[in-house]
Design an enzyme around this catalytic site. Structure first.
Site, PDB file in Angstrom:
ATOM      1  N   HIS A 135      -4.766   8.440  11.469  1.00  0.00           N
ATOM      2  CA  HIS A 135      -4.795   9.858  11.834  1.00  0.00           C
ATOM      3  C   HIS A 135      -5.973  10.524  11.139  1.00  0.00           C
ATOM      4  CE1 HIS A 135      -0.201   9.890  12.746  1.00  0.00           C
ATOM      5  NE2 HIS A 135      -0.921   9.486  13.775  1.00  0.00           N
ATOM      6  N   HIS A 180      -0.661   4.833   9.209  1.00  0.00           N
ATOM      7  CA  HIS A 180       0.776   4.598   9.369  1.00  0.00           C
ATOM      8  C   HIS A 180       0.978   3.180   9.910  1.00  0.00           C
ATOM      9  CE1 HIS A 180       1.849   8.907   8.992  1.00  0.00           C
ATOM     10  NE2 HIS A 180       0.672   9.102   9.557  1.00  0.00           N
ATOM     11  N   HIS A 240       3.223   8.131   0.328  1.00  0.00           N
ATOM     12  CA  HIS A 240       3.580   8.200   1.746  1.00  0.00           C
ATOM     13  C   HIS A 240       2.555   7.475   2.612  1.00  0.00           C
ATOM     14  CE1 HIS A 240       6.666  11.062   0.780  1.00  0.00           C
ATOM     15  NE2 HIS A 240       5.811  11.953   0.344  1.00  0.00           N
ATOM     16  N   THR A 265       3.300  15.007  11.315  1.00  0.00           N
ATOM     17  CA  THR A 265       4.415  14.040  11.398  1.00  0.00           C
ATOM     18  C   THR A 265       5.123  13.870  10.056  1.00  0.00           C
ATOM     19  OG1 THR A 265       3.064  12.104  10.885  1.00  0.00           O
ATOM     20  CG2 THR A 265       3.195  12.762  13.218  1.00  0.00           C
ATOM     21  N   THR A 266       4.737  14.668   9.075  1.00  0.00           N
ATOM     22  CA  THR A 266       5.415  14.661   7.770  1.00  0.00           C
ATOM     23  C   THR A 266       5.785  16.098   7.420  1.00  0.00           C
ATOM     24  OG1 THR A 266       3.269  14.845   6.646  1.00  0.00           O
ATOM     25  CG2 THR A 266       4.161  12.625   6.917  1.00  0.00           C
ATOM     26  N   HIS A 295      -5.827   9.002   7.270  1.00  0.00           N
ATOM     27  CA  HIS A 295      -4.800   8.195   6.616  1.00  0.00           C
ATOM     28  C   HIS A 295      -4.143   7.302   7.656  1.00  0.00           C
ATOM     29  CE1 HIS A 295      -2.671  11.797   8.130  1.00  0.00           C
ATOM     30  NE2 HIS A 295      -1.783  10.889   8.471  1.00  0.00           N
TER      31      HIS A 295
HETATM   32 ZN    ZN Z   1      -0.319  10.809   9.882  1.00  0.00          ZN
END
Ligand code: ZN
Length: 244
Positions: free
Chosen positions: A128, A111, A84, A195-196, A109
């Site tokens: 993030h 995005h 992810h 957000t996941t 991590h």
């Molecule tokens: Zn994130």
């Protein structure tokens, strides 16, 4: 609630490839895409909540936001590809102070493109930095990237980026997450969620106003390793305010 949040952090730290701990696959497109996350499992019901992230940050409410106190001295331990995102796990000992509480940095991590928008503007990448306090309350500090000069901190990380889903490596050179932040830590603030999946709410969101730069090649390399965009679309702001 507390239990759920602690579970969520565990999930965020989990290394299992593209599957959550209970084996429920989710993704960014098709039948397991963001629009259907809440239907995939009762554990993911929060994904249909009213305080979800990301959002389009706009309609700012002026507020006297206290300066953030970053005390990032722990460094980074390992880097992993969980299918992810690319995630770097922090060593213990890095904290940010907010609301008079110390939150410890757990992991950071990326995005691409950005998840949050600022006044409708998307950025090519967003980091993030995920922190938690002793009770499992979460603060996510978001940093936007623009394409420009190469990013030195990112260069160290990307040199060791695991290309295969499920791969985890010890970092051979130390990476200070502080190097990912711009010099000016002025920020926007709102309440949101992970957000996941499981999209746990009650997350304090801090979006740093100033972006940092990364080269187009650095951004492309991340996107290539991910094979697909890994941004959840913006969610309704509902009754929330964005403070600045
Ligand atoms: Zn994130």
């Amino acid at each position: 609630m507390k239990k759920t949040i602690l579970f969520a952090i565990g999930m965020a730290l989990a290394t299992s490839p593209a599957f959550s701990a209970e084996g429920i696959h989710w993704g960014y497109s098709g039948k397991t895409g963001p629009a259907d996350w809440a239907k995939l499992s009762p554990e993911y019901s929060s994904c249909d909540g009213k305080n979800q992230s990301p959002i389009n940050l706009d309609g700012f409410i002026p507020a006297k936001l206290v300066p953030l106190v970053f005390d990032y001295k722990g460094g980074s331990a390992e880097i992993l590809n969980n299918g992810h995102t690319i995630q770097i796990n922090a060593r213990p000992g890095s904290t940010v102070g907010i609301d008079g509480i110390e939150f410890e940095l757990k992991q950071y991590h990326f995005h691409a493109p950005s998840e949050n928008l600022i006044k409708g503007k998307s950025f090519p990448m967003e980091a993030h930095l995920v922190h938690a306090d002793q009770n499992g309350n979460i603060v996510v500090v978001a940093v936007m990237f623009t394409a420009g000069e190469a990013n030195k901190a990112l260069e160290k990380a990307w040199n060791q980026m695991p290309k295969t889903e499920g791969e985890k490596l010890a970092l051979s050179s130390d990476i200070s997450p502080l190097d990912l932040l711009p010099p000016n830590h002025a920020y926007y603030r709102f309440n949101g969620s992970l957000t996941t999946p499981p999209c746990t709410e009650g997350v304090r969101w801090v979006v740093i106003k100033d972006a940092v730069s990364a080269s187009a090649a650095q951004i492309e390399e991340f996107a290539r390793v991910m094979h697909h965009p890994n941004n959840r679309p913006v969610q309704s702001i509902n009754a929330r305010s964005v403070l600045e």
